[in-house]
Design an enzyme around this catalytic site. Structure first.
Site, PDB file in Angstrom:
ATOM      1  CB  SER A  10      -5.465  -9.102   0.654  1.00 15.06           C
ATOM      2  OG  SER A  10      -6.770  -8.963   1.167  1.00 15.06           O
ATOM      3  CG  HIS A  35      -3.562 -11.201   4.102  1.00 18.54           C
ATOM      4  ND1 HIS A  35      -2.741 -11.222   5.213  1.00 18.54           N
ATOM      5  CD2 HIS A  35      -4.474 -10.223   4.319  1.00 18.54           C
ATOM      6  CE1 HIS A  35      -3.143 -10.296   6.069  1.00 18.54           C
ATOM      7  NE2 HIS A  35      -4.194  -9.675   5.562  1.00 18.54           N
ATOM      8  CG  ASP A  37      -7.841  -8.917   4.920  1.00 19.10           C
ATOM      9  OD1 ASP A  37      -6.959  -8.926   5.788  1.00 19.10           O
ATOM     10  OD2 ASP A  37      -7.672  -8.427   3.789  1.00 19.10           O
ATOM     11  CG  MET A  39     -12.441  -7.417   8.047  1.00 23.36           C
ATOM     12  SD  MET A  39     -12.577  -5.938   7.035  1.00 23.36           S
ATOM     13  CE  MET A  39     -11.091  -6.082   6.026  1.00 23.36           C
ATOM     14  CG  HIS A  76      -5.251  -9.244   9.156  1.00 22.67           C
ATOM     15  ND1 HIS A  76      -5.205  -8.121   8.364  1.00 22.67           N
ATOM     16  CD2 HIS A  76      -5.163  -8.793  10.447  1.00 22.67           C
ATOM     17  CE1 HIS A  76      -5.104  -7.048   9.124  1.00 22.67           C
ATOM     18  NE2 HIS A  76      -5.089  -7.424  10.394  1.00 22.67           N
ATOM     19  CG  MET A  78      -8.488  -6.833  10.791  1.00 24.90           C
ATOM     20  SD  MET A  78      -8.581  -6.138   9.147  1.00 24.90           S
ATOM     21  CE  MET A  78      -8.443  -7.637   8.189  1.00 24.90           C
ATOM     22  CG  MET A 170      -2.765  -3.190  10.274  1.00 26.88           C
ATOM     23  SD  MET A 170      -3.065  -4.328   8.907  1.00 26.88           S
ATOM     24  CE  MET A 170      -4.142  -3.356   7.844  1.00 26.88           C
ATOM     25  CG  ASP A 204      -2.715  -5.967   5.188  1.00 33.14           C
ATOM     26  OD1 ASP A 204      -3.036  -5.610   4.044  1.00 33.14           O
ATOM     27  OD2 ASP A 204      -3.479  -6.570   5.970  1.00 33.14           O
TER      28      ASP A 204
HETATM   29  O1  LIG Z   1      -6.402  -5.884   5.975  1.00 34.50           O
HETATM   30  C1  LIG Z   1      -6.628  -5.254   4.984  1.00 34.50           C
HETATM   31  C2  LIG Z   1      -7.572  -4.121   5.026  1.00 34.50           C
HETATM   32  O2  LIG Z   1      -8.025  -4.009   6.327  1.00 34.50           O
HETATM   33  C3  LIG Z   1      -5.899  -5.566   3.768  1.00 34.50           C
HETATM   34  O3  LIG Z   1      -5.443  -6.900   3.715  1.00 34.50           O
HETATM   35  C4  LIG Z   1      -6.429  -5.136   2.454  1.00 34.50           C
HETATM   36  O4  LIG Z   1      -7.237  -6.123   1.872  1.00 34.50           O
HETATM   37  C5  LIG Z   1      -5.303  -4.820   1.530  1.00 34.50           C
HETATM   38  O5  LIG Z   1      -5.804  -4.338   0.337  1.00 34.50           O
HETATM   39  P1  LIG Z   1      -4.955  -3.402  -0.597  1.00 34.50           P
HETATM   40  O6  LIG Z   1      -4.642  -2.149   0.181  1.00 34.50           O
HETATM   41  O7  LIG Z   1      -3.706  -4.148  -0.932  1.00 34.50           O
HETATM   42  O8  LIG Z   1      -5.861  -3.170  -1.761  1.00 34.50           O
END
Ligand SMILES: O=C(CO)[C@@H](O)[C@H](O)COP(=O)(O)O
Length: 252
Positions: A10, A35, A37, A39, A76, A78, A170, A204
């Site tokens: 990520s 990955h 993210d 948001m 992803h 969100m 998740m 994740d």
């Molecule tokens: O979607 C998410 C958080 O919302 C993840 O993708 C985090 O970015 C994962 O980070 P780590 O827990 O692996 O540090």
């Protein structure tokens, strides 16, 4: 045999001042996917990247030559309005558009998965069809409060265009990297793996050397890891450890 390991670091944990180089370096270190993210500060209490950032980093990684291949941008989403952004993210270079089940259905249900779902915003099946029509793979994600069973109806669709290519369970509350892994979510992965032996099941949140065995035992094969990879002294070593843990179980 379960599907092969796909390791998707990520980039939320990457150095944002050097994001293009971080992306190409991570792929060179052995990652399969990145990955990404997305948001919107509504669906989750954090704000990250929009399409212009994805478009800027896309040329730093070779485009995948086929579905699920190395270099896939696994976005992803969100965000509260997943349908609205499909075309923009496709144009920016997204390969797999993974939306949240809770965002696709009505807002009451998003707050309480037990509540009756009467006013649907977008049916997950329609949204998957739309994502496929735009030329991307489709994923569907669930938060910790949402039961795995809601995915069965979508996965059992008789029409392949309305069936997701991947589900995401998740293992933290979405919104931030570096949170503690929630082992309480693994029974969902087990239930999905038992019912769908060939399904790509992504996990994740909180994944790393200390938690990968539990996730792999439950049946996850697509592993997102942010802080465990970008915070490591030896990211390549962590990526290969995660891959071996998953592939070892697939061969059992
Ligand atoms: O979607 C998410 C958080 O919302 C993840 O993708 C985090 O970015 C994962 O980070 P780590 O827990 O692996 O540090």
């Amino acid at each position: 045999m379960a599907p092969k390991a796909i390791i998707a670091p990520s980039i939320l944990s990457a150095d944002f001042a050097d994001l293009g180089a971080e992306c190409s370096r991570t792929i060179a270190q052995g990652a399969d996917w990145l990955h990404v993210d997305i948001m919107d500060a509504h669906f989750v209490p954090n704000l990250t990247f929009g399409p212009p950032v994805v478009a800027k980093i896309r040329p730093h990684v070779d485009r995948p030559t086929e579905s699920f291949a190395k270099g896939t941008f696994d976005c992803h989403m969100m965000i509260a309005e997943p349908k609205k952004w499909v075309k923009e993210f496709k144009a920016a270079g997204c390969d797999l558009y993974c939306f949240h089940y809770e965002a696709a259905i009505d807002s009451t249900a998003a707050e309480s998965p037990e509540a009756p779902r009467t006013e649907q915003k977008t049916s997950p099946r329609e949204l998957i069809r739309y994502i496929h029509e735009q030329g991307m793979l489709a994923g569907i994600a669930i938060k910790p409060a949402t039961k795995a069973e809601v995915l069965f109806e979508v996965l059992d669709s008789g029409d392949v265009k309305e069936r997701p290519d991947m589900v995401l369970v998740m293992t933290v509350e979405p919104g931030f990297g570096g949170q503690k892994f929630m082992a309480s979510e693994l029974p969902k992965v087990q239930a999905l793996r038992a019912r769908y032996p060939d399904l790509n099941i992504e996990v994740d949140g909180g994944l790393g050397p200390g938690t990968i065995d539990q996730a792999a035992d439950a049946g996850a094969n697509v592993i997102v890891a942010g802080s465990a990879v970008f915070g490591a002294k030896d990211p390549a070593g962590v990526i290969s450890l995660l891959r071996e843990a998953v592939d070892k179980r697939g061969k059992l």
